[in-house]
Design an enzyme around this catalytic site. Structure first.
Site, mmCIF file in Angstrom:
data_model
loop_
_atom_site.group_PDB
_atom_site.id
_atom_site.type_symbol
_atom_site.label_atom_id
_atom_site.label_comp_id
_atom_site.label_asym_id
_atom_site.label_seq_id
_atom_site.Cartn_x
_atom_site.Cartn_y
_atom_site.Cartn_z
ATOM 1 N N ASP A 173 0.837 -1.210 0.000
ATOM 2 C CA ASP A 173 0.000 0.000 0.000
ATOM 3 C C ASP A 173 0.866 1.251 0.000
ATOM 4 O O ASP A 173 2.086 1.183 0.130
ATOM 5 C CB ASP A 173 -0.965 -0.018 1.203
ATOM 6 C CG ASP A 173 -0.288 -0.429 2.518
ATOM 7 O OD1 ASP A 173 0.957 -0.470 2.561
ATOM 8 O OD2 ASP A 173 -1.007 -0.699 3.485
ATOM 9 N N HIS B 220 -7.455 -4.559 9.843
ATOM 10 C CA HIS B 220 -7.124 -4.316 8.432
ATOM 11 C C HIS B 220 -5.806 -4.990 8.041
ATOM 12 O O HIS B 220 -4.909 -5.168 8.861
ATOM 13 C CB HIS B 220 -7.128 -2.824 8.080
ATOM 14 C CG HIS B 220 -6.002 -1.996 8.601
ATOM 15 N ND1 HIS B 220 -6.189 -0.965 9.493
ATOM 16 C CD2 HIS B 220 -4.680 -2.002 8.332
ATOM 17 C CE1 HIS B 220 -5.028 -0.387 9.741
ATOM 18 N NE2 HIS B 220 -4.089 -1.005 9.057
ATOM 19 N N ASP C 31 -7.917 -2.676 14.004
ATOM 20 C CA ASP C 31 -9.286 -2.933 13.551
ATOM 21 C C ASP C 31 -9.359 -4.119 12.586
ATOM 22 O O ASP C 31 -10.386 -4.361 11.955
ATOM 23 C CB ASP C 31 -9.898 -1.677 12.899
ATOM 24 C CG ASP C 31 -9.131 -1.215 11.663
ATOM 25 O OD1 ASP C 31 -8.138 -1.878 11.268
ATOM 26 O OD2 ASP C 31 -9.529 -0.185 11.079
ATOM 27 N N GLU D 235 -9.642 -1.528 5.029
ATOM 28 C CA GLU D 235 -10.347 -1.248 6.274
ATOM 29 C C GLU D 235 -11.607 -2.111 6.383
ATOM 30 O O GLU D 235 -12.050 -2.709 5.390
ATOM 31 C CB GLU D 235 -10.723 0.245 6.314
ATOM 32 C CG GLU D 235 -9.530 1.190 6.335
ATOM 33 C CD GLU D 235 -8.851 1.292 7.705
ATOM 34 O OE1 GLU D 235 -8.806 0.278 8.428
ATOM 35 O OE2 GLU D 235 -8.366 2.387 8.028
#
Ligand code: GLP
Length: 261
Positions: free
Chosen positions: A67, A138, A136, A143
């Site tokens: 990313d 990811h 979370d 996400e």
């Protein structure tokens, strides 16, 4: 999925680096999937050591980052292109241009994403993909609610991820970009071996849901359950909420010696 519980991040990093070294020794032009964040830094340190001390060569290898932020100043020290250069690419002997990151500066971002997908396919696909995990759940920057079939695309970071990553931006959440490019979960699942790393208690809940919870878009890392060769390496703290931890330890302790991760 194989879950390997190690006493320390250092031991887990050595295990992951050993798997990458073994791959490079048997397949000189292996394609590595590189992750950023703090979690893989010990792996990169160990790979740099193996390069210096034992001559491990990256000369024919290629790499793809997971990313990239959108729109940081080009030479910003926290762009993932720059982080990877600093932490691994510049410390070993990758050929110039052998490691790519998604182009977060492109004027046409969707075209840059399509180009990145195509480049991974043209390279023959990723052999081993390193992964960290967000609090979370990811992976990359996929996400919660990301499609489990997604490919490289633009995403908007959650406030939680921007707050988590503010530590890389002098604790200034406003300096953390709102948008990113990330390989999709579908892209990640096409790599031939997934190695997800997690250290520390703040990852324990996400790891428990990833390994033992339902597969669901709200917990993106749970998609690893769909992969035929996924290895989750966690320290004791990150493993602390796993209900079957004793079983995973038993299985790993009884693995045939010839079988790597
Ligand atoms: C970042 C990265 C992810 C990384 C995760 C965890 O936002 N995009 O690839 O796995 O968050 O970061 P860390 O390893 O610093 O906990």
């Amino acid at each position: 999925m194989e879950v390997v519980i190690v006493p320390s991040a250092q031991q887990g990093s050595a295990l992951a680096a050993g798997a990458i070294a073994q791959l490079l020794r048997t397949k000189h032009d292996a394609v590595l999937g590189l992750a950023t964040g703090s979690t893989p830094l010990g792996v990169y340190d160990e790979l740099a050591r193996l390069h210096t001390d034992e001559g491990l060569s990256f000369a024919e290898a290629r790499g793809f980052a997971l990313d990239e932020y959108v729109g940081l100043p080009p030479d910003h020290p926290e762009s993932y292109r720059e982080v990877l250069r600093r932490e691994i690419v510049g410390r070993v002997n990758f050929a110039p241009g052998a490691v790519r990151t998604p182009d977060g500066w492109a004027s046409d971002l969707p075209a840059a994403c399509a180009d990145y997908e195509q480049a991974i396919v043209a390279a023959g696909g990723v052999d081993l993909q390193l992964l960290g995990i967000g609090t979370d759940g990811h992976i990359g920057f996929n996400e919660p609610s990301s499609s489990l079939a997604s490919t490289t695309r633009v995403k908007t970071l959650t406030p939680q991820t921007r707050a988590d990553n503010a530590r890389f931006f002098d604790d200034d959440i406003d300096a953390v970009p709102e948008h990113v490019l990330t390989q999709g979960i579908g892209t990640i699942l096409r790599a031939r071996h997934l190695v997800l790393l997690a250290w520390g208690e703040n990852k324990a809940a996400a790891i428990a849901e990833t390994v033992e919870g339902p597969i669901r878009a709200m917990m993106p890392a749970s998609a690893l359950q769909l992969h035929p060769h996924a290895t989750v390496i966690v320290d004791d703290a990150a493993a602390s909420l796993l209900q079957k931890a004793d079983y995973y330890r038993y299985v790993y302790d009884h693995k045939p010696a010839w079988q790597g991760i």
